[in-house]
Write an enzyme that holds these catalytic residues in place. Sequence first.
Site, PDB file in Angstrom:
ATOM      1  N   SER A 255      11.039   1.320 -49.062  1.00  0.00           N
ATOM      2  CA  SER A 255      10.950   2.602 -49.750  1.00  0.00           C
ATOM      3  C   SER A 255      12.026   2.718 -50.799  1.00  0.00           C
ATOM      4  CB  SER A 255      11.112   3.733 -48.740  1.00  0.00           C
ATOM      5  OG  SER A 255      12.416   3.652 -48.192  1.00  0.00           O
ATOM      6  N   LYS A 256      11.774   3.606 -51.741  1.00  0.00           N
ATOM      7  CA  LYS A 256      12.710   3.868 -52.817  1.00  0.00           C
ATOM      8  C   LYS A 256      14.066   4.283 -52.282  1.00  0.00           C
ATOM      9  CE  LYS A 256      10.113   5.594 -56.692  1.00  0.00           C
ATOM     10  NZ  LYS A 256       9.634   6.736 -57.374  1.00  0.00           N
ATOM     11  N   ARG A 257      14.021   5.025 -51.170  1.00  0.00           N
ATOM     12  CA  ARG A 257      15.263   5.593 -50.668  1.00  0.00           C
ATOM     13  C   ARG A 257      16.303   4.533 -50.341  1.00  0.00           C
ATOM     14  NH1 ARG A 257      14.175   8.288 -45.878  1.00  0.00           N
ATOM     15  NH2 ARG A 257      11.979   8.087 -46.403  1.00  0.00           N
ATOM     16  N   GLY A 259      16.718   1.617 -51.773  1.00  0.00           N
ATOM     17  CA  GLY A 259      17.085   0.698 -52.850  1.00  0.00           C
ATOM     18  C   GLY A 259      16.063   0.715 -53.952  1.00  0.00           C
TER      19      GLY A 259
END
Length: 485
Positions: A255-257, A259
């Site tokens: 997920s974006k969170r 990295g």
Amino acid sequence: MISDNVRVRFAPSPTGYLHVGGLRTALYNYLFAKANNGTFVLRIEDTDQNRYVEGAVENLINTLNWVGLSYDEGPEKEGNYGPYFQSQRLDIYKKYALELVEKGKAYYAFDTPERLQELREKQIAEKLQPKYDKADLDLSPEEVKQKLDNGEPYVIRLNVVPGLRVTVNDKIRGLVEFSTDTVDDQILIKSDGYPTYHLANVVDDHLMKITHVIRGEEWLPSTPKHVLLYDYLGWEKPEFAHLPLLLNPDKSKLSKRQGDVAVEDYKAKGYLKEALINFVALLGWNAGDEKEFYQLEELISSFSLERVHKAGAVFNLEKLDWLNFEHLRNKPENEVLEMLKSELKASVYSDKEFTDEYLLKVIEAMRERVNFAKDFINNSPYFFEEPTSYDETVVSKRWKEDSPVLLKKLSDEFEALDNPTKEDYETALKKVAESESAGVGKLIHPLRLAVSGVGGGPGVYDILVIIGKEKTISRINKAIAEIKP
Ligand code: GLU
């Protein structure tokens, strides 16, 4: 046989950037095509008007070009099966949707959003899987015509017959079975007249003669709908291969969170395309041995779908850094030189002039010590300017009371040298050490601190030869004047 030749496609929905998972899908398709003398198609699945992002397609194509995955057919490379933008093929999807209605395999539905919402809430309250209740399947042809004539908004839905088994023989996951009880009457044409992903995807894979559908595992649950569509339209199915999920190190879905997920972010951070391709190739595949370093050409000859794993692939940034280091080390010197020059242009040293000869020496000294081209500057600024400060821990450990005197003697000795080599510097230093009855360490460490400001780096004599005698001496003098233990 759909086609004698392998034809595969990468079919992104342009969301604004290329996701690393998308890059992996594109790469595996590309490798499979190249390994089989096949054709790699890029198809833009842009039928979701709500998700339209200005410039997204250009960005995607630029990123694919940057990593070097060139496609054989697609936008601006028209082949025999275009257009390659789904938004330019709306009539085609409509035609097949109507054919399905004609065959009784699909039907018009006129539900209001409110009714669908109520139905959903009721099913959830009854702990049932939310599904369309086929209410409008019962409308007579006359009723349908009446509503259409009245201009009532409608969708076209797939008529899924419950109680049947659908099987997919996936090249990676083996035989996967689904019950049609769990398959919703999927909307094929939306109320805005656009097709949904499912219809457009199947129609295009058929018309573009795609032989192998290679895509992420998140699309596996959609596959029974696709299989039904192929069957209802009387078309031969392609082979399916669903690639394992990408996971964060904690095994959650990437997920974006946790990295960066956009390929362009990695590019901006200075990762080499060769390293990124190599890294992404190993997310779910290996050749069955220990080998991890690959150039694209080697990947083409080694890759096979049979060796793609089922288990999720963990995204390990340390490995990416290591691969970047390895690929940077393996690059021809003049390419690294160009990279260093462009880093310098973007750095605080942009108005300083360095000759190629000088920079090549820096590269030679630092190559084994950098992961990125920008590290040549960050890890050894002393090749580009004299030290502006001195590492305090090194000062307190290495700068002794007699260091100024010893260094002064050393610089006098250096002064007498003519165009000194590494060996000349070393001999001179040993000579001073001997005459002063000091260990060489008492000279070497303060010398390194004086010329570089830090305690580590390449061999100290290498540094001296690179920066030259004049700078060596002036830096020694500066250190004597400025370092206060
Ligand atoms: N448009 C889908 C995506 O964004 C394509 C999935 C597929 O390859 O079928 O990934």
